[in-house]
Design an enzyme around this catalytic site. Sequence first.
Site, PDB file in Angstrom:
ATOM      1  N   ILE A   8       1.075  -1.170  -0.006  1.00 31.08           N
ATOM      2  CA  ILE A   8      -0.058  -0.013  -0.132  1.00 31.08           C
ATOM      3  C   ILE A   8       0.784   1.347   0.060  1.00 31.08           C
ATOM      4  O   ILE A   8       1.395   1.475   1.009  1.00 31.08           O
ATOM      5  CB  ILE A   8      -0.753   0.126   1.338  1.00 31.08           C
ATOM      6  CG1 ILE A   8      -2.044  -1.151   1.396  1.00 31.08           C
ATOM      7  CG2 ILE A   8      -1.770   1.256   1.257  1.00 31.08           C
ATOM      8  CD1 ILE A   8      -2.841  -1.078   0.357  1.00 31.08           C
ATOM      9  N   CYS A  96      14.001  -1.635  -8.393  1.00 33.32           N
ATOM     10  CA  CYS A  96      13.116  -1.451  -7.254  1.00 33.32           C
ATOM     11  C   CYS A  96      12.186  -2.579  -7.314  1.00 33.32           C
ATOM     12  O   CYS A  96      12.075  -3.480  -6.062  1.00 33.32           O
ATOM     13  CB  CYS A  96      12.359  -0.123  -7.098  1.00 33.32           C
ATOM     14  SG  CYS A  96      11.350   0.091  -5.803  1.00 33.32           S
ATOM     15  N   CYS A 192       9.932   9.169  -5.751  1.00 33.97           N
ATOM     16  CA  CYS A 192       9.555  10.107  -4.647  1.00 33.97           C
ATOM     17  C   CYS A 192      11.145  10.734  -4.248  1.00 33.97           C
ATOM     18  O   CYS A 192      11.131  11.825  -4.033  1.00 33.97           O
ATOM     19  CB  CYS A 192       9.129   9.348  -3.497  1.00 33.97           C
ATOM     20  SG  CYS A 192       8.614  10.347  -2.098  1.00 33.97           S
TER      21      CYS A 192
END
Length: 345
Positions: A8, A96, A192
């Site tokens: 999430i 990732c 990010c």
Amino acid sequence: MQKVFVGISGGVDSAVSAALLKEQGYDVTGAFIKIWRPEFIECPWQKERLDAMRICAHLGIPFKEIDLSDEYKKEVIDDMIANYTAGRTPNPDVLCNRHIKFGAFKKWAHANGADLVATGHYAQVIRNGDRFELHRGKDTNKDQSYFLWRLTEKDLETTLFPIGGFTKPEVRALAEKFDLPVAAKKDSQGLCFVGEVSMRDFLARYIELKKGKVIDEHGVVIGEHDGAALYTLGERHGFRIENATASEVPHYIVAIHAERNVLTVSADKEKAKRESVGLVDLSWVNGEPGDISAEAQARYRETPVAIRFEEGVVHFSEKHLAPPGQSLVIYDGNRLIGGGVVDVS
């Protein structure tokens, strides 16, 4: 009842994924993955974590958190910096997925009782007899299978992509249907850790950048650049052409000499393209396919091109731009066969 850990992120896609799985009768746990962020960049991870907690509370599912900052720094950031330093253009999203989401996170999830893991990727796991295949997502504009080429059939056996069979508008509609607290939230833009800082400014913190020569195909110096690590094959911006005659037309990078800190440019952008490229770090979803005719993408969202793969070399049907270090992903229609990293040679 099978237990699923859903990654999430605090966004709409992963929230709808969790909601769909709960509706389908799975025992769902939401898990927030904390990754490394440099101190000099403001990144609202606390807000993302809070949104993830709100999603789980709304759905009535457990919330867990795992800190993979060290793993992310080592497997993604350090590798990315090393590649840029060597004049290659890496894809951190691929790293990732392989090392974090379907590596350390998946291992942790199984150790904590999960039978399956799920993410909000736009891709599909298709069961074909006793085989598990990786296919493009239904939404051709959002398809993220390109970033998943390092996954294998063994990974897919315990992986779910709940929204892979939906389009983005359909996912938005589902978020409204489930009355999710992030239903109106905008999509995140990129990684990010980069935040509002350009990749150039980010790399300047970790790589010693020195101005260098820009030369033409004959070796004549015609300009200057800010550091070879900042550039990609085929790029036409970011360097300066100071030769009056040469500056009259656009020039494209056709070679990067990282060891000499030199860029070679040409007014003919076709010279940045290649008839064939070698691949390293090969990975296959359903095993080594041998010599095949298929399609491939050297960049995300580009139109696939016809190729012939033979003994680690991809031969393009016509010259194609494939920057060293970039992922080249091979498809048979919508089915992802595998891929590799474009060799620097």
